[in-house]
Design a protein around this motif. Structure first.
Motif, PDB file in Angstrom:
ATOM      1  N   PRO A 100       2.461  56.096  31.148  1.00  0.00           N
ATOM      2  CA  PRO A 100       3.918  55.977  31.154  1.00  0.00           C
ATOM      3  C   PRO A 100       4.573  57.154  30.429  1.00  0.00           C
ATOM      4  O   PRO A 100       4.153  57.538  29.334  1.00  0.00           O
ATOM      5  N   TYR A 101       5.617  57.676  31.028  1.00  0.00           N
ATOM      6  CA  TYR A 101       6.217  58.902  30.512  1.00  0.00           C
ATOM      7  C   TYR A 101       6.938  58.679  29.190  1.00  0.00           C
ATOM      8  O   TYR A 101       7.022  59.598  28.375  1.00  0.00           O
ATOM      9  N   ILE A 102       7.463  57.490  28.977  1.00  0.00           N
ATOM     10  CA  ILE A 102       8.147  57.226  27.714  1.00  0.00           C
ATOM     11  C   ILE A 102       7.173  57.345  26.546  1.00  0.00           C
ATOM     12  O   ILE A 102       7.574  57.653  25.411  1.00  0.00           O
ATOM     13  N   ARG A 103       5.881  57.162  26.800  1.00  0.00           N
ATOM     14  CA  ARG A 103       4.859  57.306  25.761  1.00  0.00           C
ATOM     15  C   ARG A 103       4.280  58.711  25.713  1.00  0.00           C
ATOM     16  O   ARG A 103       4.038  59.256  24.636  1.00  0.00           O
ATOM     17  N   TYR A 104       4.039  59.295  26.879  1.00  0.00           N
ATOM     18  CA  TYR A 104       3.256  60.524  26.935  1.00  0.00           C
ATOM     19  C   TYR A 104       4.009  61.745  27.471  1.00  0.00           C
ATOM     20  O   TYR A 104       3.444  62.834  27.516  1.00  0.00           O
ATOM     21  N   GLY A 105       5.265  61.573  27.852  1.00  0.00           N
ATOM     22  CA  GLY A 105       5.922  62.646  28.594  1.00  0.00           C
ATOM     23  C   GLY A 105       6.798  63.599  27.814  1.00  0.00           C
ATOM     24  O   GLY A 105       7.032  64.725  28.261  1.00  0.00           O
ATOM     25  N   GLU A 106       7.302  63.194  26.652  1.00  0.00           N
ATOM     26  CA  GLU A 106       8.344  63.990  25.998  1.00  0.00           C
ATOM     27  C   GLU A 106       7.868  65.377  25.571  1.00  0.00           C
ATOM     28  O   GLU A 106       8.606  66.366  25.714  1.00  0.00           O
ATOM     29  N   GLY A 107       6.652  65.463  25.074  1.00  0.00           N
ATOM     30  CA  GLY A 107       6.174  66.755  24.594  1.00  0.00           C
ATOM     31  C   GLY A 107       6.194  67.832  25.651  1.00  0.00           C
ATOM     32  O   GLY A 107       6.549  68.988  25.379  1.00  0.00           O
ATOM     33  N   LEU A 108       5.837  67.477  26.877  1.00  0.00           N
ATOM     34  CA  LEU A 108       5.812  68.466  27.947  1.00  0.00           C
ATOM     35  C   LEU A 108       7.220  68.841  28.392  1.00  0.00           C
ATOM     36  O   LEU A 108       7.498  70.007  28.680  1.00  0.00           O
ATOM     37  N   VAL A 109       8.129  67.869  28.439  1.00  0.00           N
ATOM     38  CA  VAL A 109       9.520  68.197  28.754  1.00  0.00           C
ATOM     39  C   VAL A 109      10.077  69.157  27.706  1.00  0.00           C
ATOM     40  O   VAL A 109      10.718  70.167  28.046  1.00  0.00           O
ATOM     41  N   ALA A 110       9.815  68.880  26.442  1.00  0.00           N
ATOM     42  CA  ALA A 110      10.293  69.749  25.368  1.00  0.00           C
ATOM     43  C   ALA A 110       9.737  71.159  25.516  1.00  0.00           C
ATOM     44  O   ALA A 110      10.467  72.151  25.370  1.00  0.00           O
ATOM     45  N   ALA A 111       8.442  71.263  25.809  1.00  0.00           N
ATOM     46  CA  ALA A 111       7.812  72.573  25.943  1.00  0.00           C
ATOM     47  C   ALA A 111       8.394  73.353  27.112  1.00  0.00           C
ATOM     48  O   ALA A 111       8.651  74.560  27.012  1.00  0.00           O
ATOM     49  N   CYS A 112       8.610  72.670  28.248  1.00  0.00           N
ATOM     50  CA  CYS A 112       9.151  73.340  29.426  1.00  0.00           C
ATOM     51  C   CYS A 112      10.603  73.759  29.208  1.00  0.00           C
ATOM     52  O   CYS A 112      11.008  74.862  29.592  1.00  0.00           O
ATOM     53  N   ALA A 113      11.400  72.891  28.591  1.00  0.00           N
ATOM     54  CA  ALA A 113      12.795  73.238  28.322  1.00  0.00           C
ATOM     55  C   ALA A 113      12.873  74.456  27.412  1.00  0.00           C
ATOM     56  O   ALA A 113      13.711  75.340  27.606  1.00  0.00           O
ATOM     57  N   ASP A 114      11.991  74.548  26.437  1.00  0.00           N
ATOM     58  CA  ASP A 114      12.016  75.655  25.493  1.00  0.00           C
ATOM     59  C   ASP A 114      11.512  76.952  26.125  1.00  0.00           C
ATOM     60  O   ASP A 114      12.003  78.041  25.799  1.00  0.00           O
ATOM     61  N   ALA A 115      10.554  76.847  27.045  1.00  0.00           N
ATOM     62  CA  ALA A 115       9.942  78.036  27.648  1.00  0.00           C
ATOM     63  C   ALA A 115      10.661  78.498  28.908  1.00  0.00           C
ATOM     64  O   ALA A 115      10.294  79.536  29.477  1.00  0.00           O
ATOM     65  N   GLY A 116      11.656  77.741  29.382  1.00  0.00           N
ATOM     66  CA  GLY A 116      12.305  78.101  30.639  1.00  0.00           C
ATOM     67  C   GLY A 116      11.419  77.856  31.846  1.00  0.00           C
ATOM     68  O   GLY A 116      11.516  78.557  32.856  1.00  0.00           O
ATOM     69  N   THR A 117      10.561  76.848  31.753  1.00  0.00           N
ATOM     70  CA  THR A 117       9.596  76.516  32.810  1.00  0.00           C
ATOM     71  C   THR A 117      10.094  75.324  33.611  1.00  0.00           C
ATOM     72  O   THR A 117      10.488  74.306  33.036  1.00  0.00           O
ATOM     73  N   ASP A 118      10.061  75.426  34.921  1.00  0.00           N
ATOM     74  CA  ASP A 118      10.461  74.301  35.758  1.00  0.00           C
ATOM     75  C   ASP A 118       9.457  73.167  35.619  1.00  0.00           C
ATOM     76  O   ASP A 118       8.244  73.394  35.509  1.00  0.00           O
ATOM     77  N   TYR A 119       9.967  71.928  35.684  1.00  0.00           N
ATOM     78  CA  TYR A 119       9.171  70.735  35.393  1.00  0.00           C
ATOM     79  C   TYR A 119       9.455  69.686  36.447  1.00  0.00           C
ATOM     80  O   TYR A 119      10.611  69.452  36.811  1.00  0.00           O
ATOM     81  N   ALA A 120       8.408  69.021  36.944  1.00  0.00           N
ATOM     82  CA  ALA A 120       8.572  67.925  37.906  1.00  0.00           C
ATOM     83  C   ALA A 120       7.586  66.819  37.560  1.00  0.00           C
ATOM     84  O   ALA A 120       6.428  67.086  37.229  1.00  0.00           O
ATOM     85  N   ASP A 121       8.042  65.558  37.653  1.00  0.00           N
ATOM     86  CA  ASP A 121       7.162  64.431  37.353  1.00  0.00           C
ATOM     87  C   ASP A 121       7.339  63.322  38.374  1.00  0.00           C
ATOM     88  O   ASP A 121       8.108  63.438  39.340  1.00  0.00           O
ATOM     89  N   LEU A 122       6.623  62.219  38.144  1.00  0.00           N
ATOM     90  CA  LEU A 122       6.693  61.046  39.014  1.00  0.00           C
ATOM     91  C   LEU A 122       7.371  59.872  38.318  1.00  0.00           C
ATOM     92  O   LEU A 122       7.239  58.735  38.746  1.00  0.00           O
ATOM     93  N   SER A 123       8.099  60.147  37.258  1.00  0.00           N
ATOM     94  CA  SER A 123       8.659  59.059  36.455  1.00  0.00           C
ATOM     95  C   SER A 123       9.722  58.278  37.213  1.00  0.00           C
ATOM     96  O   SER A 123      10.655  58.853  37.768  1.00  0.00           O
ATOM     97  N   GLY A 124       9.565  56.964  37.192  1.00  0.00           N
ATOM     98  CA  GLY A 124      10.616  56.074  37.660  1.00  0.00           C
ATOM     99  C   GLY A 124      11.196  55.283  36.508  1.00  0.00           C
ATOM    100  O   GLY A 124      11.732  54.189  36.711  1.00  0.00           O
ATOM    101  N   GLU A 125      11.100  55.831  35.286  1.00  0.00           N
ATOM    102  CA  GLU A 125      11.495  55.136  34.066  1.00  0.00           C
ATOM    103  C   GLU A 125      12.896  55.580  33.641  1.00  0.00           C
ATOM    104  O   GLU A 125      13.075  56.690  33.143  1.00  0.00           O
ATOM    105  N   PRO A 126      13.906  54.734  33.806  1.00  0.00           N
ATOM    106  CA  PRO A 126      15.271  55.137  33.461  1.00  0.00           C
ATOM    107  C   PRO A 126      15.431  55.549  32.004  1.00  0.00           C
ATOM    108  O   PRO A 126      16.141  56.522  31.708  1.00  0.00           O
ATOM    109  N   GLU A 127      14.779  54.845  31.101  1.00  0.00           N
ATOM    110  CA  GLU A 127      14.921  55.194  29.685  1.00  0.00           C
ATOM    111  C   GLU A 127      14.404  56.599  29.423  1.00  0.00           C
ATOM    112  O   GLU A 127      15.026  57.383  28.683  1.00  0.00           O
ATOM    113  N   PHE A 128      13.289  56.946  30.025  1.00  0.00           N
ATOM    114  CA  PHE A 128      12.716  58.278  29.824  1.00  0.00           C
ATOM    115  C   PHE A 128      13.668  59.357  30.322  1.00  0.00           C
ATOM    116  O   PHE A 128      13.937  60.337  29.615  1.00  0.00           O
ATOM    117  N   ALA A 129      14.197  59.172  31.531  1.00  0.00           N
ATOM    118  CA  ALA A 129      15.131  60.169  32.072  1.00  0.00           C
ATOM    119  C   ALA A 129      16.352  60.327  31.169  1.00  0.00           C
ATOM    120  O   ALA A 129      16.802  61.455  30.902  1.00  0.00           O
TER     121      ALA A 129
END
Length: 401
Positions: A100-129
């Motif tokens: 689940p992305y709410i548990r395991y996803g934030e670190g990668l979003v943070a890294a991509c946002a900081d590096a200017g890297t495009d990011y795509a996932d399969l999350s259907g979790e409203p809280e995570f988004a």
């Protein structure tokens, strides 16, 4: 692999695409799709926390494409922020199936946002988004990163299906679209775990949604909304329509808010379509029971044990699976009936959607966007064309003036 295509955006990073979580059920299907369909000059790699599993996956991918014998294998762990920062810094686009992305996803979003890297996932979790929007949208806009959630069955057929439907309607006037979802597919352990996690975080989900509403810029002179519809008999589809409280209508509303083409006043309602009333009633009762049990930690843990993470329906069962989403769009005296359909929605088609999304981000000429954006906003026509070429069906069934 298919013919070479021009690379957009330079070659200063070693990889065009990295697939994180490649050894999970959805991850391996996505890796197989990339092995078969990525262009010959696509510099891609697979990543995860267990090198031995990644190397075994690479061996299996050689059967799909012999060129995968030299496919790079990268170590990255959702619990190791430094490894995620290194991963994001070495590629132009990241695809992740680690939930689940709410548990395991934030670190990668943070890294991509900081590096200017495009990011795509399969999350259907409203809280995570919502949490990722609040924490990283501004930084992603600064660096030019495109953060695109819900690039699988949540929510590509719905988001792009409404986008396709709107294109069949007049411009500059109020528009109304209803979507009706049908499928016979099964789910995997990972999907079940994500759903249970979301069910057990109702208060947190509502709080994140409220915080996002207060933070987002308000539309001026336009309106875009996705209210929960009431259960009803749908004459348009000949089914019972049950409101679906998934992330999909939220994604559609965000696309409508961002794109002028949806008109000055846009409304979308999202339903499950069920042929028989007893089945509809039974489905509501089953979901209600699971939701209630998910509020109890011990019961939630017991339910998660019923379906092991990384498991899912076999190839034969997936081969018998299908989905259909029918849309009814109205505006300016015109009424259109459209349909999006395909095979197994949760896995085979989801892998296709995620893979084509990251290929689209890496290689296609796209609108100038950044921050947290939807598939319709980030990729629009380009992804629509890719998915149709890959076998998903988008069609106009009927038009009434």
């Amino acid at each position: 692999m298919t013919e070479t295509v021009p690379r957009r955006g330079g070659t200063e990073r070693p990889y065009d695409i990295v697939l994180f979580g490649a050894t999970g059920f959805a991850g391996e299907l996505t890796a197989q799709y990339l092995a078969a369909h990525a262009p010959a000059d696509c510099r891609w790699a697979i990543a995860g926390r267990t090198p031995a599993k990644l190397e075994k996956l690479r061996e299996r991918l050689v059967a799909v494409n012999p060129a995968c014998a030299t496919l790079p294998v990268l170590h990255a762990d959702a619990a190791d922020p430094a490894s995620l920062r290194e991963l994001a810094a070495h590629t132009r686009v990241v695809a992740t199936t680690v939930g689940p992305y709410i548990r395991y996803g934030e670190g990668l979003v943070a890294a991509c946002a900081d590096a200017g890297t495009d990011y795509a996932d399969l999350s259907g979790e409203p809280e995570f988004a919502d949490r990722m929007y609040l924490a990283y949208d501004a930084r992603a806009r600064e660096t030019g990163a495109r953060i695109v959630h819900a690039c699988g069955f949540d929510s590509v057929p719905h988001d792009l299906g409404v986008y396709f439907t709107v294109k069949q309607l007049p411009e500059g006037i109020p528009l109304r679209v209803d979507g009706f979802v049908r499928s016979n597919a099964m789910f995997s352990g990972g999907t079940f775990a994500s759903a249970l996690t979301a069910f057990g975080r109702g208060r947190q989900t509502l709080r994140a949604a409220k915080e996002r509403r207060l933070s987002e810029p308000r539309l001026v002179g336009r309106r875009a909304r996705a209210p929960i519809g009431a259960p009803r008999r749908s004459r348009e589809t000949g089914t019972w329509a049950l409101p679906l409280p998934t992330i999909d209508p939220q994604v559609v509303a965000r696309s409508a808010a961002a794109l002028e083409r949806y008109g000055p006043d846009f409304r979308y309602r999202h339903y499950a379509a069920v042929k028989w009333l007893p089945v509809a009633a039974g489905g509501v009762a089953a979901v209600g029971a699971v939701f209630a049990l998910a509020q109890i930690p011990a019961a939630r843990a017991w339910l998660m044990d019923r379906y092991a993470a990384g498991s899912g329906p076999d190839e034969e069962r997936r081969g018998r699976s299908w989905f259909t989403v029918r849309f009814v769009g109205e505006g300016g005296g015109r009424r259109v009936f459209t349909e999006v359909s395909g095979g197994d929605p949760g896995y085979d088609e989801t892998a296709k959607m995620l893979a084509e999304s990251v290929l689209c981000l890496a290689f296609d000429e796209l609108p100038a966007t950044s921050g947290q954006v939807t598939t319709a906003v980030a990729m629009g026509d380009a992804l629509l064309e890719r998915l149709m070429a890959a076998g998903l069906r988008f069609r106009v069934a009927a038009v009434r003036e």
